[in-house]
Design a protein around this motif. Sequence first.
Motif, mmCIF file in Angstrom:
data_model
loop_
_atom_site.group_PDB
_atom_site.id
_atom_site.type_symbol
_atom_site.label_atom_id
_atom_site.label_comp_id
_atom_site.label_asym_id
_atom_site.label_seq_id
_atom_site.Cartn_x
_atom_site.Cartn_y
_atom_site.Cartn_z
ATOM 1 N N GLN A 1 -0.851 -12.177 -5.424
ATOM 2 C CA GLN A 1 0.431 -11.508 -5.314
ATOM 3 C C GLN A 1 1.397 -12.200 -6.274
ATOM 4 O OE1 GLN A 1 0.747 -8.857 -3.302
ATOM 5 N NE2 GLN A 1 -1.314 -9.071 -2.466
ATOM 6 N N TYR B 1 -2.341 -15.087 4.381
ATOM 7 C CA TYR B 1 -2.238 -14.386 5.663
ATOM 8 C C TYR B 1 -3.097 -13.119 5.613
ATOM 9 C CZ TYR B 1 -0.310 -12.688 10.045
ATOM 10 O OH TYR B 1 -0.178 -12.256 11.348
ATOM 11 N N ASP C 1 -2.273 -14.397 -1.178
ATOM 12 C CA ASP C 1 -1.789 -14.005 0.135
ATOM 13 C C ASP C 1 -2.811 -14.447 1.175
ATOM 14 O OD1 ASP C 1 -0.938 -12.770 2.442
ATOM 15 O OD2 ASP C 1 -0.298 -10.939 1.429
#
Length: 209
Positions: A98, A109, A107
């Motif tokens: 990202q 998560y 990313d």
Amino acid sequence: MTRKLDGQRLVIATHNAGKLREISALLAPYGIECLSAGQLGLPEPEETGTTFAQNALLKAHAAAKAAQLPALADDSGLSVTALGGRPGVYTADWAERQWFEGDPGRDWYMAMGKVEGLLAQQGAEVDRSCWFSCTLAIAWPEGDEAVYEGRVNGAFCWPPRGTMGFGYDPAFIPEGHDQSFAELPLAEKQRISHRADAFAKLVAEQFGA
């Protein structure tokens, strides 16, 4: 016979600030000054290997050749039993790149969510056992190399817990503990982690009597 580190400067073949902090702390007692590939402006080579060792060696040799200094690379990943060992060597690839404030990042998560989604598909009683693997590779500009491998077993938790650590740390509870890697004090994580296991082997060979 494995070649020994005989200088005080070592390039850490990473652009990951979290890895650099952990590795620098582990090597500090041995008088090693760590410089990251990111600090030196070295490019990140494409990780085309199919094993942790192949990718670690690829990164270490690229950094050693570019910097003309010994280089240490770490290739590590999470393997989940119920997913047949995935993501494994493709751990970082599950965290899509990202852009944040102009800088590329991953990313994590999203990556943890992918693991949880696949586990949830198998039902509430799914086996959540998993393990972190770490392979450390040292390479010298002349082409010499050494490899050290470590592992820590644990369980995948959801939702992620804790704000310390990096990568999949918030979703990994090491065996024998009730806190995630991202909740444990850094000193405790360094004592029990897959990276610590690999480093113990590196230290024994590189700095042992």
